[in-house]
Write an enzyme that holds these catalytic residues in place. Sequence first.
Site, PDB file in Angstrom:
ATOM      1  N   SER A 113     -17.463  11.998  -1.382  1.00 57.45           N
ATOM      2  CA  SER A 113     -18.399  12.716  -0.514  1.00 57.45           C
ATOM      3  C   SER A 113     -18.057  14.203  -0.438  1.00 57.45           C
ATOM      4  CB  SER A 113     -18.361  12.124   0.899  1.00 57.45           C
ATOM      5  OG  SER A 113     -18.508  10.728   0.848  1.00 57.45           O
TER       6      SER A 113
HETATM    7  N1  SAH Z   1     -14.637   8.139   0.810  1.00 56.99           N
HETATM    8  C1  SAH Z   1     -14.786   7.775  -0.566  1.00 56.99           C
HETATM    9  C2  SAH Z   1     -16.244   7.674  -0.887  1.00 56.99           C
HETATM   10  C3  SAH Z   1     -16.537   6.621  -1.903  1.00 56.99           C
HETATM   11  S1  SAH Z   1     -18.265   6.247  -2.087  1.00 56.99           S
HETATM   12  C4  SAH Z   1     -14.048   8.766  -1.421  1.00 56.99           C
HETATM   13  O1  SAH Z   1     -13.414   9.681  -0.864  1.00 56.99           O
HETATM   14  O2  SAH Z   1     -14.031   8.639  -2.637  1.00 56.99           O
HETATM   15  C5  SAH Z   1     -18.413   4.775  -1.114  1.00 56.99           C
HETATM   16  C6  SAH Z   1     -17.685   3.582  -1.596  1.00 56.99           C
HETATM   17  O3  SAH Z   1     -18.077   2.473  -0.798  1.00 56.99           O
HETATM   18  C7  SAH Z   1     -17.953   3.179  -3.026  1.00 56.99           C
HETATM   19  O4  SAH Z   1     -16.762   3.214  -3.752  1.00 56.99           O
HETATM   20  C8  SAH Z   1     -18.503   1.741  -2.922  1.00 56.99           C
HETATM   21  O5  SAH Z   1     -18.072   0.873  -3.957  1.00 56.99           O
HETATM   22  C9  SAH Z   1     -17.925   1.322  -1.587  1.00 56.99           C
HETATM   23  N2  SAH Z   1     -18.590   0.181  -0.938  1.00 56.99           N
HETATM   24  C10 SAH Z   1     -19.913  -0.104  -0.832  1.00 56.99           C
HETATM   25  N3  SAH Z   1     -20.098  -1.264  -0.168  1.00 56.99           N
HETATM   26  C11 SAH Z   1     -18.853  -1.722   0.170  1.00 56.99           C
HETATM   27  C12 SAH Z   1     -18.363  -2.870   0.852  1.00 56.99           C
HETATM   28  N4  SAH Z   1     -19.179  -3.822   1.333  1.00 56.99           N
HETATM   29  N5  SAH Z   1     -17.033  -3.016   1.004  1.00 56.99           N
HETATM   30  C13 SAH Z   1     -16.168  -2.087   0.527  1.00 56.99           C
HETATM   31  N6  SAH Z   1     -16.563  -0.980  -0.141  1.00 56.99           N
HETATM   32  C14 SAH Z   1     -17.892  -0.790  -0.316  1.00 56.99           C
END
Ligand code: SAH
Length: 271
Positions: A113
């Site tokens: 993000s």
């Molecule tokens: N804060 C993270 C953002 C990653 S994007 C960073 O700094 O990189 C959001 C993430 O949420 C993705 O990797 C996606 O796979 C994950 N995600 C989506 N649904 C999810 C769930 N039910 N449980 C765990 N992770 C999930």
Amino acid sequence: MNDSSDKPRGRFPATLHQVAPGAKPRPEPLRPQRLLQEAAQDARRLTVSSGLGLDNPAMRQRMVARLRAESVHCEPVLNAMLLVPRHQFVDSALATQAYEDTSLPIGLGQTISKPSVVSRMIEWSFLGERARQTGHLGRVLEIGTGCGYQTALLSQMATQVVSIERLKPLHELAVRHLTALQVPRCRLLYGDGMLGHPPQAPYDTIISAAGGEDVPAAWLAQLAVGGRLVAPARTPDGRGQVLVVIDRHAEGYHRSVGEMVQFVPLKSGVE
Ligand code: SAH
């Protein structure tokens, strides 16, 4: 329900920072799954158009100065952002963009993000009842570890971070990143974050980096009294996503709604 009484300060999302014009070095094509050590070594050799190396703390100081100018005022958040080297969480081909206010691909269709969004969400978490009393985020549940950048930030402000990721390669990537940087107080789990993690509940802070139809009931059940949850969820008309803030009080839950956002989808199950 929209309640302005407990609404955190500042605009959300913050205005996009205008980046300086000029070509940026792109040493090789994007390879999201490269080993961190390799990427970090490459990133160290790179400089941005200002001539500064990415390991130079001035890179992060500039990012933090921009966030301040965009009305992020929470000192613990800004201090953490000064400390955590964001360029070491992205592929080396993207590392020169790491201190711009932009989301970047981390592989498998997911993104890290934007710094302004991450800082705002953590700032909002600090306005929960318990965090205001203690000055820290307490025990944190993070859903969507991704590359682990936000986890590293949270670990600077929490007594413990339990972070869940449903995509195994990303879970493993985050383990490598956080191990390489010796980030303390983190427990990384591979699993379905929609279920939360009951064994370590209740959590003083719950923060999600992925947005679903609504906030899963399991998260509400695992939120401590005095705790705060910040997560994206679909707007009632189903057309967009909005940031939802839920506080748990002894007498029940209090929900307020922030501004429109755009996060990757919250999905159930694991892959
Ligand atoms: N804060 C993270 C953002 C990653 S994007 C960073 O700094 O990189 C959001 C993430 O949420 C993705 O990797 C996606 O796979 C994950 N995600 C989506 N649904 C999810 C769930 N039910 N449980 C765990 N992770 C999930």
